[in-house]
Design a protein around this motif. Structure first.
Motif, PDB file in Angstrom:
ATOM      1  N   ARG A 121       0.822  -1.208   0.000  1.00  0.00           N
ATOM      2  CA  ARG A 121       0.000   0.000   0.000  1.00  0.00           C
ATOM      3  C   ARG A 121       0.858   1.261   0.000  1.00  0.00           C
ATOM      4  O   ARG A 121       1.934   1.293   0.606  1.00  0.00           O
ATOM      5  N   GLU A 175       2.771   2.497   3.082  1.00  0.00           N
ATOM      6  CA  GLU A 175       3.224   1.361   3.883  1.00  0.00           C
ATOM      7  C   GLU A 175       4.714   1.540   4.203  1.00  0.00           C
ATOM      8  O   GLU A 175       5.499   1.969   3.358  1.00  0.00           O
ATOM      9  N   HIS A 204       4.191  -0.294   9.408  1.00  0.00           N
ATOM     10  CA  HIS A 204       3.016   0.580   9.316  1.00  0.00           C
ATOM     11  C   HIS A 204       2.230   0.168   8.085  1.00  0.00           C
ATOM     12  O   HIS A 204       2.767   0.110   6.979  1.00  0.00           O
ATOM     13  N   LEU A 205       0.934  -0.131   8.297  1.00  0.00           N
ATOM     14  CA  LEU A 205       0.042  -0.530   7.207  1.00  0.00           C
ATOM     15  C   LEU A 205      -1.116   0.454   7.161  1.00  0.00           C
ATOM     16  O   LEU A 205      -1.973   0.456   8.049  1.00  0.00           O
ATOM     17  N   PRO A 206      -1.161   1.321   6.157  1.00  0.00           N
ATOM     18  CA  PRO A 206      -2.210   2.347   6.106  1.00  0.00           C
ATOM     19  C   PRO A 206      -3.611   1.752   5.995  1.00  0.00           C
ATOM     20  O   PRO A 206      -3.805   0.647   5.487  1.00  0.00           O
ATOM     21  N   ASP A 207      -4.582   2.535   6.430  1.00  0.00           N
ATOM     22  CA  ASP A 207      -5.981   2.113   6.418  1.00  0.00           C
ATOM     23  C   ASP A 207      -6.659   2.545   5.113  1.00  0.00           C
ATOM     24  O   ASP A 207      -7.609   3.344   5.120  1.00  0.00           O
ATOM     25  N   HIS A 208      -6.144   2.066   4.001  1.00  0.00           N
ATOM     26  CA  HIS A 208      -6.759   2.262   2.692  1.00  0.00           C
ATOM     27  C   HIS A 208      -6.319   1.112   1.790  1.00  0.00           C
ATOM     28  O   HIS A 208      -5.517   0.272   2.219  1.00  0.00           O
ATOM     29  N   GLU A 209      -6.833   1.059   0.578  1.00  0.00           N
ATOM     30  CA  GLU A 209      -6.543  -0.063  -0.314  1.00  0.00           C
ATOM     31  C   GLU A 209      -5.743   0.343  -1.544  1.00  0.00           C
ATOM     32  O   GLU A 209      -5.681  -0.404  -2.524  1.00  0.00           O
ATOM     33  N   THR A 225      -2.733   0.481  -3.623  1.00  0.00           N
ATOM     34  CA  THR A 225      -1.452  -0.214  -3.710  1.00  0.00           C
ATOM     35  C   THR A 225      -0.563   0.407  -4.781  1.00  0.00           C
ATOM     36  O   THR A 225      -1.010   1.223  -5.595  1.00  0.00           O
TER      37      THR A 225
END
Length: 222
Positions: free
Chosen positions: A107, A110, A173-178, A180
């Motif tokens: 993402r 990320e 860290h993994l963002p809260d969206h899709e 990529t």
């Protein structure tokens, strides 16, 4: 998830680049020992984020938002099967050849911890160019790479330091969206109707994509 290799390029004279000096740094080779990674400066001025790596075309490559380029060994293996040839680490001009990590599916925004100190942030997918096609020597390569959309990922340097082959890679860290790297690539190439969706990635989005998304919305609305 880990680095299989860290790859650096030296300036090489070739017939397939439009650079005035005829030089390119796309032919990257694995190196032993640690490599210093740091933010290189703005696009057009800064080059590679890796010490000892060459970027010859500062119009399209290098700079803080494209400081490091990563590509998955698994995607190189898939191309090996399709092309019927060996593709060594660095064959696609990538600085980092990874394993166990979905690089194109990462993402935007990320963050990866590599080794014990370096933190990199995904900013965009890689757009193929004629220099890449000339380097690979494959017909219709730009189109084929674009259709596959296994782009790898450009990364910013958030925390500088040293990396080396064998280092672990951890998603911290993994963002809260899709959104990529693959989707961003498609939005700026073959599926521009995706541009409004890019805004979900916010300021982590590559600034050129952010500008394109805002321009698209101004013209077409939601």
């Amino acid at each position: 998830m880990r680095l299989l290799s860290v790859n650096l390029g030296r300036p090489t004279a070739v017939p397939y680049t439009d650079q005035p000096e005829g030089l390119t740094g796309i032919d990257k080779r694995p190196v032993d020992g640690p490599v210093r990674v740091s933010a290189p400066g703005p696009k057009g001025v800064g080059a590679s984020g890796l010490a000892g790596d060459t970027v010859c075309d500062l119009r399209h490559h290098g700079g803080d938002d494209q400081a490091v380029y990563a590509f998955a060994r698994e995607d190189l293996d898939a191309w090996e099967r399709e092309l019927g040839r060996t593709l060594a680490a660095g064959a696609f001009g990538e600085n980092l050849t990874t394993t166990g990590l979905d690089v194109s599916g990462a993402r935007i925004g990320e963050r990866w911890l590599i080794g014990s100190e370096v933190v990199l942030e995904v900013s965009a997918g890689r757009i193929p160019c004629l220099t890449f096609q000339g380097h690979l020597g494959e017909r219709r390569w730009v189109r084929r790479f674009t259709e596959r959309a296994a782009t790898g990922a450009y990364l910013r340097v958030i925390v500088p330091g040293e990396i080396r082959a064998g280092d672990a890679v951890e998603i911290v860290h993994l963002p809260d969206h899709e959104v990529t790297a693959r989707m961003q690539f498609q939005a700026v190439t073959t599926h521009r109707e995706l541009l409004p969706r890019m805004l979900a990635a916010g300021e982590a989005l590559h600034p050129e994509t952010l500008a394109a998304a805002r321009k698209y919305l101004a013209r077409h609305g939601e």
